[in-house]
Design an enzyme around this catalytic site. Sequence first.
Site, PDB file in Angstrom:
ATOM      1  N   CYS A 106       0.836  -1.206   0.000  1.00 35.97           N
ATOM      2  CA  CYS A 106       0.000   0.000   0.000  1.00 35.97           C
ATOM      3  C   CYS A 106       0.871   1.256   0.000  1.00 35.97           C
ATOM      4  O   CYS A 106       1.859   1.337   0.734  1.00 35.97           O
ATOM      5  CB  CYS A 106      -0.924  -0.004   1.216  1.00 35.97           C
ATOM      6  SG  CYS A 106      -2.049   1.406   1.210  1.00 35.97           S
ATOM      7  N   CYS A 140       0.112   4.926   6.934  1.00 35.13           N
ATOM      8  CA  CYS A 140      -0.561   4.743   8.231  1.00 35.13           C
ATOM      9  C   CYS A 140       0.408   4.085   9.209  1.00 35.13           C
ATOM     10  O   CYS A 140       0.894   2.971   8.963  1.00 35.13           O
ATOM     11  CB  CYS A 140      -1.811   3.890   8.066  1.00 35.13           C
ATOM     12  SG  CYS A 140      -2.878   4.491   6.737  1.00 35.13           S
ATOM     13  N   CYS A 176       0.158   0.334  10.357  1.00 33.56           N
ATOM     14  CA  CYS A 176      -0.206  -0.709   9.398  1.00 33.56           C
ATOM     15  C   CYS A 176       0.973  -1.445   8.766  1.00 33.56           C
ATOM     16  O   CYS A 176       1.807  -0.832   8.091  1.00 33.56           O
ATOM     17  CB  CYS A 176      -1.060  -0.101   8.294  1.00 33.56           C
ATOM     18  SG  CYS A 176      -1.613  -1.351   7.124  1.00 33.56           S
ATOM     19  N   CYS A 231     -16.322  -9.305   5.096  1.00 36.47           N
ATOM     20  CA  CYS A 231     -15.775  -7.972   4.847  1.00 36.47           C
ATOM     21  C   CYS A 231     -14.492  -8.129   4.031  1.00 36.47           C
ATOM     22  O   CYS A 231     -13.555  -8.785   4.482  1.00 36.47           O
ATOM     23  CB  CYS A 231     -15.483  -7.293   6.179  1.00 36.47           C
ATOM     24  SG  CYS A 231     -14.840  -5.640   5.953  1.00 36.47           S
ATOM     25  N   CYS A 233     -19.441  -6.590   2.987  1.00 38.02           N
ATOM     26  CA  CYS A 233     -18.851  -5.298   3.340  1.00 38.02           C
ATOM     27  C   CYS A 233     -17.537  -5.182   2.563  1.00 38.02           C
ATOM     28  O   CYS A 233     -16.895  -6.188   2.273  1.00 38.02           O
ATOM     29  CB  CYS A 233     -18.586  -5.263   4.845  1.00 38.02           C
ATOM     30  SG  CYS A 233     -17.671  -3.813   5.397  1.00 38.02           S
ATOM     31  N   CYS A 265     -19.809   1.644   8.027  1.00 38.33           N
ATOM     32  CA  CYS A 265     -19.066   1.040   9.126  1.00 38.33           C
ATOM     33  C   CYS A 265     -17.839   1.931   9.339  1.00 38.33           C
ATOM     34  O   CYS A 265     -17.029   2.099   8.424  1.00 38.33           O
ATOM     35  CB  CYS A 265     -18.650  -0.374   8.731  1.00 38.33           C
ATOM     36  SG  CYS A 265     -17.537  -1.141   9.914  1.00 38.33           S
ATOM     37  N   ARG A 323     -18.228  -3.165  17.373  1.00 41.19           N
ATOM     38  CA  ARG A 323     -17.481  -4.397  17.074  1.00 41.19           C
ATOM     39  C   ARG A 323     -16.139  -4.468  17.785  1.00 41.19           C
ATOM     40  O   ARG A 323     -15.318  -3.548  17.684  1.00 41.19           O
ATOM     41  CB  ARG A 323     -17.257  -4.480  15.555  1.00 41.19           C
ATOM     42  CG  ARG A 323     -16.456  -5.708  15.147  1.00 41.19           C
ATOM     43  CD  ARG A 323     -16.437  -5.905  13.651  1.00 41.19           C
ATOM     44  NE  ARG A 323     -17.782  -5.931  13.143  1.00 41.19           N
ATOM     45  CZ  ARG A 323     -18.162  -5.388  12.000  1.00 41.19           C
ATOM     46  NH1 ARG A 323     -17.306  -4.778  11.254  1.00 41.19           N
ATOM     47  NH2 ARG A 323     -19.407  -5.456  11.626  1.00 41.19           N
TER      48      ARG A 323
END
Length: 362
Positions: A52, A56, A59, A96, A128, A188, A260
């Site tokens: 990616c 972040c 991550c 998801c 999702c 979400c 969640r």
Amino acid sequence: MIRNDWTKEEILDIYNKPLMELLYEAATVHRKHHDPNKVQVSTLLSIKTGGCPEDCGYCPQAARYHTDIEGNDLMSVSQVKAQALRAKSSGSSRVCMGAAWRNVKDGEEFDNVLEMVRTINKLDMEVCCTLGMVTENQAQRLAEAGLYAYNHNLDSSEEYYKEVISTRGYQDRLDTIGNVRKSNVTVCSGGIIGMGESLEDRAGMLVALATLSPQPESTPINALVPVEGTPLEEQQKVSIWEMLRMVATTRIVMPETQVRLSAGRTDMSREGQAMCFFAGANSIFAGDKLLTTPNPDVNEDMEMFKLLGLEPQKPFEKKSQPQSVSAEESQHKPLGEKPKWSRPGHTIERNVEAKQKAKTKV
Ligand code: SF4
């Protein structure tokens, strides 16, 4: 009544209540709005892992950091279908699908994701996606394919977000949520605690979520799993007491949202998780991996459910199954947009250091 005018001070007052009072209040709100014995079970599937371009700080999928994860290209529709069937047979009502992208781009890969959405919808499961930023047209195309929910986390307060991510702005998150809201897809959105943020930041994130109108239908509360090689590798793990307070506060300010328990559940005892369910958590991720971080085994979860007398929530209990339109009959064609998502590019020392360290390891 759902309030959309929460202030940071009010939320901090709730968060800091004596614990027994906080839990009692949260459990009372929970019982008014939900069946306390039902928990929604989702399976998170990483359909495209690693590589990616974002930075972040939490991550391991960010290409710039040196972590042990194995990347993979976009999975095929048949691979995804096989995994969804497995998830369904082990009690999940929702799949998801996560792709390590900055934003969705029109083209073959997105068309394949739309086909995955149609395929899972046909299995009578909630679908999702979490694919990064989306435009209104892309959200409409996902909705038309039969998407039930779109995940886009705010991560933290607007102020602390700048300490974690420099490659996109908080407003992009809010705009994406706004684009999803214009479609028939549910929202979400949640965040992560344990990234070094203050209690004010936790409250600030909840203000940002709870003042959305309508509030998100689902809010994941993650505890940071510090991964070696990422800028946040040295963070202390959050305690169960912090998690409990966060879950209970979320429940009180967002009474109808499914709260969640997400990343960090492997570090929680059954007793700790039971307290979280009591305090208003009513959704979990099942499966041995959460994208790239560990998660309890599904059999262990089912044993825990039995022990606590919990039942998995059936699909579409909260909202009816979306209709799925085939690619041929689609009314929303790709627009080939090139939206200008922001790139603030400010310096975050620990992100820069982690990137430099990664270079020396290659
Ligand atoms: S959290 Fe998502 S956007 Fe950020 S680096 Fe990881 S995969 Fe990329």
